[in-house]
Design a protein around this motif. Structure first.
Motif, PDB file in Angstrom:
ATOM      1  N   CYS A  38     -12.246 -70.693  57.624  1.00 58.98           N
ATOM      2  CA  CYS A  38     -12.134 -72.138  57.383  1.00 58.98           C
ATOM      3  C   CYS A  38     -10.674 -72.544  57.404  1.00 58.98           C
ATOM      4  O   CYS A  38      -9.785 -71.713  57.175  1.00 58.98           O
ATOM      5  N   CYS A  42     -11.195 -74.569  49.427  1.00 60.47           N
ATOM      6  CA  CYS A  42     -11.612 -75.463  48.339  1.00 60.47           C
ATOM      7  C   CYS A  42     -11.816 -74.693  47.027  1.00 60.47           C
ATOM      8  O   CYS A  42     -12.207 -73.523  47.057  1.00 60.47           O
ATOM      9  N   CYS A  45     -15.367 -72.980  46.596  1.00 63.94           N
ATOM     10  CA  CYS A  45     -15.997 -72.346  47.754  1.00 63.94           C
ATOM     11  C   CYS A  45     -16.273 -70.859  47.511  1.00 63.94           C
ATOM     12  O   CYS A  45     -15.382 -70.117  47.102  1.00 63.94           O
TER      13      CYS A  45
HETATM   14  S1  SF4 Z   1     -16.210 -75.508  50.915  1.00 65.11           S
HETATM   15 FE1  SF4 Z   1     -15.432 -73.613  51.877  1.00 65.11          FE
HETATM   16  S2  SF4 Z   1     -16.209 -73.681  53.953  1.00 65.11           S
HETATM   17 FE2  SF4 Z   1     -16.411 -75.760  53.143  1.00 65.11          FE
HETATM   18  S3  SF4 Z   1     -14.509 -76.816  53.725  1.00 65.11           S
HETATM   19 FE3  SF4 Z   1     -14.141 -75.932  51.708  1.00 65.11          FE
HETATM   20  S4  SF4 Z   1     -13.227 -73.919  52.080  1.00 65.11           S
HETATM   21 FE4  SF4 Z   1     -14.162 -74.601  53.987  1.00 65.11          FE
END
Ligand code: SF4
Ligand code: SF4
Length: 380
Positions: A38, A42, A45
Protein backbone atom coordinates in the motif's frame (compact mmCIF):
# COMPACT_ATOMS: atom_id res chain seq x y z
CA UNK A 1 -29.59 6.61 -4.67
CA UNK A 2 -28.72 3.30 -3.00
CA UNK A 3 -27.88 -0.05 -4.53
CA UNK A 4 -29.34 -0.31 -8.07
CA UNK A 5 -32.36 -2.55 -8.59
CA UNK A 6 -30.44 -4.91 -10.90
CA UNK A 7 -27.97 -5.67 -8.10
CA UNK A 8 -30.65 -6.04 -5.41
CA UNK A 9 -32.69 -8.39 -7.63
CA UNK A 10 -29.75 -10.56 -8.68
CA UNK A 11 -28.48 -10.95 -5.13
CA UNK A 12 -31.94 -11.66 -3.68
CA UNK A 13 -32.44 -14.34 -6.37
CA UNK A 14 -29.02 -15.81 -5.58
CA UNK A 15 -29.72 -15.98 -1.82
CA UNK A 16 -33.15 -17.53 -2.37
CA UNK A 17 -31.60 -20.14 -4.65
CA UNK A 18 -29.01 -21.05 -2.01
CA UNK A 19 -31.63 -21.26 0.73
CA UNK A 20 -33.98 -23.39 -1.37
CA UNK A 21 -31.11 -25.76 -2.17
CA UNK A 22 -30.41 -26.13 1.57
CA UNK A 23 -26.93 -24.58 1.33
CA UNK A 24 -26.44 -22.59 4.55
CA UNK A 25 -22.75 -21.85 4.12
CA UNK A 26 -22.83 -19.89 0.91
CA UNK A 27 -20.62 -16.93 -0.02
CA UNK A 28 -22.27 -13.54 -0.32
CA UNK A 29 -19.28 -11.30 -1.06
CA UNK A 30 -15.84 -12.61 -1.85
CA UNK A 31 -12.85 -10.61 -0.63
CA UNK A 32 -10.06 -10.68 -3.21
CA UNK A 33 -6.68 -9.43 -2.00
CA UNK A 34 -4.35 -9.44 -5.02
CA UNK A 35 -1.49 -7.70 -3.15
CA UNK A 36 -0.66 -6.40 0.31
CA UNK A 37 1.47 -3.42 -0.67
CA UNK A 38 0.00 0.00 0.00
CA UNK A 39 1.04 3.61 -0.46
CA UNK A 40 -0.31 4.45 3.02
CA UNK A 41 0.21 3.06 6.54
CA UNK A 42 -3.05 3.71 8.37
CA UNK A 43 -3.24 3.44 12.16
CA UNK A 44 -5.80 0.63 12.17
CA UNK A 45 -4.58 -1.41 9.21
CA UNK A 46 -3.95 -5.11 9.76
CA UNK A 47 -2.94 -5.92 6.20
CA UNK A 48 0.42 -4.30 5.52
CA UNK A 49 2.56 -5.84 8.25
CA UNK A 50 4.44 -8.25 5.97
CA UNK A 51 8.10 -8.61 4.96
CA UNK A 52 9.18 -6.81 1.80
CA UNK A 53 9.21 -9.94 -0.39
CA UNK A 54 5.53 -10.56 0.48
CA UNK A 55 4.61 -6.90 -0.12
CA UNK A 56 6.21 -7.13 -3.57
CA UNK A 57 4.11 -10.16 -4.57
CA UNK A 58 1.21 -9.79 -7.03
CA UNK A 59 -1.60 -12.20 -7.79
CA UNK A 60 -1.87 -13.03 -11.49
CA UNK A 61 -5.01 -12.26 -13.49
CA UNK A 62 -5.51 -15.99 -14.09
CA UNK A 63 -5.21 -16.83 -10.40
CA UNK A 64 -7.62 -14.04 -9.40
CA UNK A 65 -10.27 -15.08 -11.92
CA UNK A 66 -9.89 -18.77 -11.13
CA UNK A 67 -10.59 -17.95 -7.46
CA UNK A 68 -13.62 -15.84 -8.45
CA UNK A 69 -14.97 -18.78 -10.46
CA UNK A 70 -14.25 -21.26 -7.68
CA UNK A 71 -16.13 -19.25 -5.09
CA UNK A 72 -18.86 -17.95 -7.41
CA UNK A 73 -20.10 -15.23 -5.02
CA UNK A 74 -22.30 -12.59 -6.68
CA UNK A 75 -20.20 -9.74 -5.23
CA UNK A 76 -16.40 -9.42 -5.32
CA UNK A 77 -14.78 -6.82 -3.13
CA UNK A 78 -11.15 -6.00 -3.89
CA UNK A 79 -9.29 -4.50 -0.94
CA UNK A 80 -5.57 -4.96 -0.37
CA UNK A 81 -3.12 -3.32 0.07
CA UNK A 82 -3.89 -0.69 -2.49
CA UNK A 83 -5.36 -2.38 -5.58
CA UNK A 84 -4.44 0.50 -7.91
CA UNK A 85 -0.75 -0.31 -7.39
CA UNK A 86 -1.35 -3.67 -9.13
CA UNK A 87 -0.59 -3.13 -12.83
CA UNK A 88 -3.03 -5.85 -13.96
CA UNK A 89 -5.95 -4.57 -11.90
CA UNK A 90 -7.95 -3.34 -14.95
CA UNK A 91 -7.85 -6.86 -16.45
CA UNK A 92 -8.88 -8.44 -13.15
CA UNK A 93 -11.81 -6.02 -12.81
CA UNK A 94 -12.80 -6.51 -16.46
CA UNK A 95 -12.73 -10.29 -16.04
CA UNK A 96 -15.03 -10.14 -13.02
CA UNK A 97 -17.44 -7.76 -14.77
CA UNK A 98 -17.52 -10.13 -17.77
CA UNK A 99 -18.77 -12.80 -15.34
CA UNK A 100 -21.62 -10.41 -14.37
CA UNK A 101 -20.46 -10.17 -10.78
CA UNK A 102 -20.58 -6.87 -8.90
CA UNK A 103 -17.07 -5.53 -8.25
CA UNK A 104 -16.22 -3.09 -5.47
CA UNK A 105 -12.71 -1.76 -5.97
CA UNK A 106 -11.65 -0.50 -2.52
CA UNK A 107 -9.06 2.22 -2.85
CA UNK A 108 -7.59 5.05 -0.83
CA UNK A 109 -8.03 7.00 -4.10
CA UNK A 110 -4.55 8.53 -4.18
CA UNK A 111 -3.91 6.92 -7.59
CA UNK A 112 -7.47 7.04 -8.89
CA UNK A 113 -7.07 10.06 -11.19
CA UNK A 114 -3.93 8.50 -12.72
CA UNK A 115 -5.67 5.20 -13.51
CA UNK A 116 -9.30 6.11 -14.11
CA UNK A 117 -9.00 5.89 -17.91
CA UNK A 118 -8.06 2.20 -17.61
CA UNK A 119 -11.61 1.43 -16.40
CA UNK A 120 -15.08 1.77 -17.89
CA UNK A 121 -18.29 2.68 -16.04
CA UNK A 122 -20.62 -0.29 -15.60
CA UNK A 123 -23.57 -1.24 -13.38
CA UNK A 124 -21.28 -4.06 -12.24
CA UNK A 125 -18.44 -1.78 -11.15
CA UNK A 126 -18.17 0.53 -8.11
CA UNK A 127 -15.31 2.61 -6.78
CA UNK A 128 -15.37 2.11 -3.00
CA UNK A 129 -13.35 5.02 -1.63
CA UNK A 130 -11.71 4.76 1.78
CA UNK A 131 -12.84 7.77 3.83
CA UNK A 132 -12.89 7.62 7.62
CA UNK A 133 -14.13 11.11 8.42
CA UNK A 134 -13.85 14.79 7.59
CA UNK A 135 -10.47 16.28 6.70
CA UNK A 136 -8.69 16.28 10.08
CA UNK A 137 -10.07 12.89 11.18
CA UNK A 138 -9.37 11.14 7.87
CA UNK A 139 -5.85 12.51 7.48
CA UNK A 140 -5.09 11.45 11.07
CA UNK A 141 -6.52 7.99 10.41
CA UNK A 142 -4.37 7.46 7.31
CA UNK A 143 -1.36 9.21 8.90
CA UNK A 144 -0.84 11.60 5.99
CA UNK A 145 -1.98 15.15 5.34
CA UNK A 146 -3.79 15.94 2.12
CA UNK A 147 -5.27 12.47 1.55
CA UNK A 148 -8.82 13.63 2.37
CA UNK A 149 -8.63 16.32 -0.33
CA UNK A 150 -7.34 13.77 -2.85
CA UNK A 151 -10.09 11.29 -1.96
CA UNK A 152 -12.81 13.93 -2.32
CA UNK A 153 -11.38 15.09 -5.65
CA UNK A 154 -11.31 11.45 -6.81
CA UNK A 155 -14.95 10.93 -5.76
CA UNK A 156 -16.00 14.00 -7.75
CA UNK A 157 -13.96 12.89 -10.76
CA UNK A 158 -15.40 9.35 -10.74
CA UNK A 159 -18.96 10.65 -10.35
CA UNK A 160 -18.44 13.11 -13.21
CA UNK A 161 -17.36 10.20 -15.43
CA UNK A 162 -20.55 8.24 -14.65
CA UNK A 163 -19.15 5.65 -12.25
CA UNK A 164 -20.92 4.18 -9.26
CA UNK A 165 -19.13 5.49 -6.15
CA UNK A 166 -19.47 4.55 -2.47
CA UNK A 167 -17.31 5.28 0.53
CA UNK A 168 -16.05 2.73 3.02
CA UNK A 169 -15.59 4.10 6.46
CA UNK A 170 -14.05 2.53 9.55
CA UNK A 171 -14.82 4.04 12.95
CA UNK A 172 -12.36 4.06 15.83
CA UNK A 173 -12.57 5.18 19.44
CA UNK A 174 -12.93 8.79 20.57
CA UNK A 175 -15.05 9.65 17.52
CA UNK A 176 -17.58 12.38 18.42
CA UNK A 177 -21.02 11.32 17.09
CA UNK A 178 -21.79 14.90 15.94
CA UNK A 179 -18.65 14.93 13.84
CA UNK A 180 -19.50 11.57 12.24
CA UNK A 181 -23.02 12.82 11.50
CA UNK A 182 -21.48 15.91 9.85
CA UNK A 183 -19.21 13.60 7.87
CA UNK A 184 -22.08 11.39 6.66
CA UNK A 185 -24.07 14.50 5.67
CA UNK A 186 -21.06 15.79 3.75
CA UNK A 187 -20.37 12.45 2.06
CA UNK A 188 -23.98 12.16 0.87
CA UNK A 189 -23.87 15.76 -0.40
CA UNK A 190 -21.10 14.69 -2.81
CA UNK A 191 -23.62 12.49 -4.64
CA UNK A 192 -22.25 9.08 -3.67
CA UNK A 193 -24.41 5.97 -3.89
CA UNK A 194 -24.01 5.00 -0.24
CA UNK A 195 -21.84 4.54 2.82
CA UNK A 196 -20.32 1.29 4.08
CA UNK A 197 -19.49 1.66 7.75
CA UNK A 198 -17.99 -0.66 10.32
CA UNK A 199 -16.22 -0.42 13.65
CA UNK A 200 -12.52 -1.21 13.17
CA UNK A 201 -11.52 -4.78 14.03
CA UNK A 202 -8.71 -4.84 16.60
CA UNK A 203 -6.03 -6.33 14.36
CA UNK A 204 -3.10 -7.68 16.38
CA UNK A 205 -0.80 -6.52 13.57
CA UNK A 206 -2.14 -2.95 13.34
CA UNK A 207 0.42 -0.17 13.87
CA UNK A 208 -1.58 1.12 16.87
CA UNK A 209 -3.61 -0.92 19.35
CA UNK A 210 -5.17 1.94 21.32
CA UNK A 211 -7.57 3.08 18.59
CA UNK A 212 -10.13 0.27 18.55
CA UNK A 213 -13.66 0.28 19.93
CA UNK A 214 -14.95 -2.38 22.33
CA UNK A 215 -18.35 -3.99 21.56
CA UNK A 216 -20.31 -1.86 24.02
CA UNK A 217 -18.52 1.30 22.91
CA UNK A 218 -19.35 0.47 19.28
CA UNK A 219 -23.05 -0.02 20.01
CA UNK A 220 -23.28 3.17 22.06
CA UNK A 221 -21.48 5.13 19.36
CA UNK A 222 -23.73 3.85 16.58
CA UNK A 223 -26.86 4.62 18.63
CA UNK A 224 -25.65 8.20 19.08
CA UNK A 225 -24.83 8.54 15.38
CA UNK A 226 -28.20 7.17 14.25
CA UNK A 227 -29.93 9.40 16.82
CA UNK A 228 -28.22 12.43 15.23
CA UNK A 229 -29.36 11.24 11.81
CA UNK A 230 -32.98 11.06 12.97
CA UNK A 231 -32.83 14.45 14.72
CA UNK A 232 -31.36 16.11 11.62
CA UNK A 233 -33.64 14.18 9.24
CA UNK A 234 -30.47 13.30 7.33
CA UNK A 235 -30.86 11.29 4.14
CA UNK A 236 -28.02 8.84 4.72
CA UNK A 237 -27.95 5.82 2.46
CA UNK A 238 -26.00 2.82 3.68
CA UNK A 239 -24.65 0.15 1.42
CA UNK A 240 -25.58 -2.41 4.06
CA UNK A 241 -28.73 -4.15 5.22
CA UNK A 242 -30.95 -2.36 7.72
CA UNK A 243 -30.61 -5.35 10.06
CA UNK A 244 -26.81 -4.97 10.09
CA UNK A 245 -27.26 -1.33 11.11
CA UNK A 246 -29.71 -2.49 13.79
CA UNK A 247 -27.04 -4.94 14.99
CA UNK A 248 -24.47 -2.12 15.14
CA UNK A 249 -26.93 -0.15 17.30
CA UNK A 250 -27.06 -3.03 19.78
CA UNK A 251 -30.56 -4.21 18.96
CA UNK A 252 -29.70 -7.64 17.57
CA UNK A 253 -27.65 -10.51 18.92
CA UNK A 254 -25.94 -12.19 16.01
CA UNK A 255 -23.23 -14.76 15.76
CA UNK A 256 -20.93 -14.16 12.80
CA UNK A 257 -21.13 -16.02 9.50
CA UNK A 258 -17.50 -15.78 8.35
CA UNK A 259 -18.07 -18.07 5.35
CA UNK A 260 -20.32 -15.40 3.84
CA UNK A 261 -17.23 -13.27 3.06
CA UNK A 262 -14.51 -15.74 2.03
CA UNK A 263 -11.10 -14.19 1.49
CA UNK A 264 -8.59 -15.15 -1.18
CA UNK A 265 -5.11 -13.61 -1.13
CA UNK A 266 -1.64 -14.40 -2.43
CA UNK A 267 -1.45 -16.96 0.42
CA UNK A 268 -4.62 -18.86 -0.57
CA UNK A 269 -8.09 -19.03 1.05
CA UNK A 270 -7.81 -17.46 4.48
CA UNK A 271 -9.28 -19.35 7.47
CA UNK A 272 -11.76 -18.48 8.84
CA UNK A 273 -12.35 -14.90 7.71
CA UNK A 274 -10.99 -11.67 6.30
CA UNK A 275 -9.94 -10.42 9.75
CA UNK A 276 -8.03 -13.29 11.39
CA UNK A 277 -4.66 -13.61 9.71
CA UNK A 278 -2.85 -16.26 11.76
CA UNK A 279 -5.23 -19.22 11.41
CA UNK A 280 -3.89 -20.75 8.22
CA UNK A 281 -4.96 -21.05 4.58
CA UNK A 282 -6.80 -23.58 2.43
CA UNK A 283 -5.63 -24.41 -1.11
CA UNK A 284 -9.14 -24.31 -2.61
CA UNK A 285 -12.49 -22.72 -1.82
CA UNK A 286 -13.98 -26.20 -1.32
CA UNK A 287 -11.25 -27.03 1.19
CA UNK A 288 -11.88 -23.74 3.00
CA UNK A 289 -15.55 -24.58 3.49
CA UNK A 290 -15.00 -28.22 4.37
CA UNK A 291 -11.84 -28.05 6.47
CA UNK A 292 -12.21 -24.86 8.50
CA UNK A 293 -13.15 -25.59 12.10
CA UNK A 294 -15.94 -23.01 12.01
CA UNK A 295 -17.11 -24.01 15.49
CA UNK A 296 -13.87 -22.60 16.94
CA UNK A 297 -14.65 -19.05 15.88
CA UNK A 298 -17.19 -16.41 16.78
CA UNK A 299 -18.13 -14.00 19.54
CA UNK A 300 -17.86 -15.68 22.93
CA UNK A 301 -16.18 -18.69 21.35
CA UNK A 302 -12.73 -17.35 20.52
CA UNK A 303 -11.02 -14.47 22.37
CA UNK A 304 -9.79 -13.07 19.04
CA UNK A 305 -13.43 -12.47 18.12
CA UNK A 306 -14.40 -10.57 21.27
CA UNK A 307 -14.64 -7.09 19.80
CA UNK A 308 -15.61 -7.98 16.28
CA UNK A 309 -18.71 -6.31 14.82
CA UNK A 310 -17.30 -5.94 11.31
CA UNK A 311 -19.59 -6.14 8.31
CA UNK A 312 -17.49 -8.90 6.74
CA UNK A 313 -18.47 -11.11 9.67
CA UNK A 314 -22.02 -10.00 10.41
CA UNK A 315 -23.61 -8.68 7.21
CA UNK A 316 -24.28 -12.27 6.18
CA UNK A 317 -25.88 -12.91 9.58
CA UNK A 318 -28.07 -9.83 9.16
CA UNK A 319 -29.10 -10.91 5.66
CA UNK A 320 -30.10 -14.33 7.00
CA UNK A 321 -32.19 -12.63 9.67
CA UNK A 322 -33.78 -10.40 7.02
CA UNK A 323 -34.92 -13.44 5.05
CA UNK A 324 -36.09 -15.24 8.21
CA UNK A 325 -37.95 -12.20 9.61
CA UNK A 326 -38.95 -9.93 6.71
CA UNK A 327 -41.55 -7.93 8.67
CA UNK A 328 -39.04 -7.08 11.38
CA UNK A 329 -36.51 -6.08 8.72
CA UNK A 330 -39.10 -3.95 6.92
CA UNK A 331 -39.89 -2.11 10.15
CA UNK A 332 -36.20 -1.33 10.76
CA UNK A 333 -35.78 -0.25 7.12
CA UNK A 334 -38.71 2.14 7.45
CA UNK A 335 -38.02 3.62 10.87
CA UNK A 336 -34.27 3.08 11.27
CA UNK A 337 -32.45 1.32 14.10
CA UNK A 338 -33.83 1.87 17.59
CA UNK A 339 -31.57 4.33 19.43
CA UNK A 340 -32.75 3.96 23.04
CA UNK A 341 -33.96 1.31 25.47
CA UNK A 342 -32.41 -2.01 26.40
CA UNK A 343 -29.75 -3.47 24.15
CA UNK A 344 -29.80 -7.10 23.08
CA UNK A 345 -27.57 -9.10 25.44
CA UNK A 346 -24.19 -10.13 24.13
CA UNK A 347 -23.46 -13.76 23.38
CA UNK A 348 -22.16 -15.63 26.42
CA UNK A 349 -18.42 -16.17 26.80
CA UNK A 350 -17.73 -19.88 26.44
CA UNK A 351 -13.95 -20.09 26.56
CA UNK A 352 -11.33 -20.29 29.32
CA UNK A 353 -12.31 -19.23 32.81
CA UNK A 354 -14.53 -16.49 31.47
CA UNK A 355 -17.91 -18.21 31.29
CA UNK A 356 -20.28 -15.44 32.25
CA UNK A 357 -23.62 -16.93 33.29
CA UNK A 358 -25.27 -13.50 33.60
CA UNK A 359 -25.14 -13.02 29.84
CA UNK A 360 -26.69 -16.40 29.02
CA UNK A 361 -30.18 -15.75 27.70
CA UNK A 362 -30.38 -18.62 25.26
CA UNK A 363 -29.04 -22.14 25.72
CA UNK A 364 -25.34 -22.39 24.85
CA UNK A 365 -26.11 -25.40 22.65
CA UNK A 366 -28.05 -23.16 20.24
CA UNK A 367 -25.16 -20.74 19.74
CA UNK A 368 -23.59 -22.41 16.77
CA UNK A 369 -23.13 -21.54 13.16
CA UNK A 370 -25.61 -23.76 11.32
CA UNK A 371 -27.39 -21.29 9.05
CA UNK A 372 -27.11 -18.42 11.54
CA UNK A 373 -30.62 -17.63 12.76
CA UNK A 374 -29.32 -16.90 16.25
CA UNK A 375 -30.75 -13.40 16.40
CA UNK A 376 -32.58 -12.28 19.47
CA UNK A 377 -34.43 -9.02 19.43
CA UNK A 378 -34.54 -7.13 22.72
CA UNK A 379 -37.08 -4.61 23.88
CA UNK A 380 -38.45 -3.66 20.50
S1 SF4 B 1 -6.22 0.58 5.55
FE1 SF4 B 1 -4.30 -0.46 4.97
S2 SF4 B 1 -4.62 -1.10 2.87
FE2 SF4 B 1 -6.19 0.44 3.30
S3 SF4 B 1 -5.29 2.41 2.67
FE3 SF4 B 1 -4.77 2.15 4.82
S4 SF4 B 1 -2.76 1.16 4.85
FE4 SF4 B 1 -3.61 0.91 2.80
S1 SF4 C 1 -16.22 -12.84 14.98
FE1 SF4 C 1 -16.28 -14.00 13.06
S2 SF4 C 1 -15.83 -12.49 11.47
FE2 SF4 C 1 -15.17 -11.60 13.42
S3 SF4 C 1 -13.01 -12.16 13.65
FE3 SF4 C 1 -14.18 -13.80 14.62
S4 SF4 C 1 -14.50 -15.35 13.05
FE4 SF4 C 1 -13.90 -13.46 12.01
Amino acid sequence: MGIPLIQQTKIARYILGKKLSGNHRYPLAMMLEPLFQCNLACVGCGKIDHPKDILRKRMSVEDALRAVDECDAPVVSIPGGEPLIHKDMPQIVQGIIAREKFVYLCTNAILLAKHIDEYTPSPYFTWSIHLDGLQKRHDESVCMEGVFDKAVAAIKLALSRGYRVTINCTLFNKEPPDEIADFFDYAMSLGIEGITVSPGYSYQHAPRQDVFLGRTESKELFREIFKRGKERKSKWVFNQSSMFLDFLAGNQRYQCTPWSNPTYSIFGWQKPCYLLVDEGYAPTYKALVEETQWENYGVGINPKCDNCMAHCGFEGSAVNDTFANPLKAMRVAMFGPRTDGTMAPDLPVQYGDHVDASTVRIPVSTIQHPGMDTSAEAGR
